[in-house]
Write an enzyme that holds these catalytic residues in place. Sequence first.
Site, PDB file in Angstrom:
ATOM      1  N   ASP A 178      37.726 -20.844  -5.434  1.00 31.63           N
ATOM      2  CA  ASP A 178      39.179 -20.891  -5.450  1.00 31.63           C
ATOM      3  C   ASP A 178      39.685 -20.871  -4.012  1.00 31.63           C
ATOM      4  O   ASP A 178      38.898 -20.687  -3.076  1.00 31.63           O
ATOM      5  CB  ASP A 178      39.762 -19.719  -6.242  1.00 31.63           C
ATOM      6  CG  ASP A 178      41.089 -20.074  -6.925  1.00 31.63           C
ATOM      7  OD1 ASP A 178      41.902 -20.810  -6.328  1.00 31.63           O
ATOM      8  OD2 ASP A 178      41.310 -19.613  -8.051  1.00 31.63           O
ATOM      9  N   GLY A 194      37.695 -22.367  -1.068  1.00 24.11           N
ATOM     10  CA  GLY A 194      37.907 -23.771  -0.767  1.00 24.11           C
ATOM     11  C   GLY A 194      38.860 -24.395  -1.761  1.00 24.11           C
ATOM     12  O   GLY A 194      39.385 -23.716  -2.645  1.00 24.11           O
ATOM     13  N   PHE A 227      39.298 -27.543  -4.565  1.00 23.82           N
ATOM     14  CA  PHE A 227      38.577 -28.558  -5.340  1.00 23.82           C
ATOM     15  C   PHE A 227      39.092 -29.959  -5.065  1.00 23.82           C
ATOM     16  O   PHE A 227      38.493 -30.930  -5.486  1.00 23.82           O
ATOM     17  CB  PHE A 227      38.575 -28.241  -6.838  1.00 23.82           C
ATOM     18  CG  PHE A 227      39.932 -28.054  -7.460  1.00 23.82           C
ATOM     19  CD1 PHE A 227      40.750 -29.127  -7.746  1.00 23.82           C
ATOM     20  CD2 PHE A 227      40.370 -26.780  -7.785  1.00 23.82           C
ATOM     21  CE1 PHE A 227      41.989 -28.943  -8.329  1.00 23.82           C
ATOM     22  CE2 PHE A 227      41.603 -26.579  -8.377  1.00 23.82           C
ATOM     23  CZ  PHE A 227      42.420 -27.668  -8.649  1.00 23.82           C
ATOM     24  N   HIS A 268      46.667 -28.671 -15.579  1.00 18.42           N
ATOM     25  CA  HIS A 268      48.063 -28.873 -15.973  1.00 18.42           C
ATOM     26  C   HIS A 268      49.038 -28.710 -14.801  1.00 18.42           C
ATOM     27  O   HIS A 268      50.190 -29.115 -14.890  1.00 18.42           O
ATOM     28  CB  HIS A 268      48.447 -27.891 -17.082  1.00 18.42           C
ATOM     29  CG  HIS A 268      48.512 -26.477 -16.606  1.00 18.42           C
ATOM     30  ND1 HIS A 268      47.384 -25.710 -16.452  1.00 18.42           N
ATOM     31  CD2 HIS A 268      49.564 -25.702 -16.245  1.00 18.42           C
ATOM     32  CE1 HIS A 268      47.734 -24.508 -15.998  1.00 18.42           C
ATOM     33  NE2 HIS A 268      49.055 -24.474 -15.870  1.00 18.42           N
TER      34      HIS A 268
END
Length: 103
Positions: free
Chosen positions: A51, A77, A79, A97
């Site tokens: 995360d 980090g 994604f 979402h």
Amino acid sequence: MSAIASIVATRLADTYDFGRFSRVADLGGGDGTLLATILLRHLGIRGVLFDLPHVAAGAQGTFDRAGVSDRCEVVAGSFFDSVPPGCDAYVLKSILHDWDDAS
């Protein structure tokens, strides 16, 4: 997110066979509730919480309290840039979402 994770974590960890994997990454894993629950249910696997730095910093306490710190790595980090290599399962819960289609 933590409240939702604790509700969903038990059902997900009990329903899905994570035991067939050796290393599971939780992308956008927040405070680590879901990953800790998965590791508690499946003793033979290791985990990676991934995360953003300010979020990932809080996950170690969750793993310490759950007694799974020795099987879990916390990686900071985004994604959008990369994901941790070497995992054979990647979990994304309640994060897609938040982004538009292009992202």
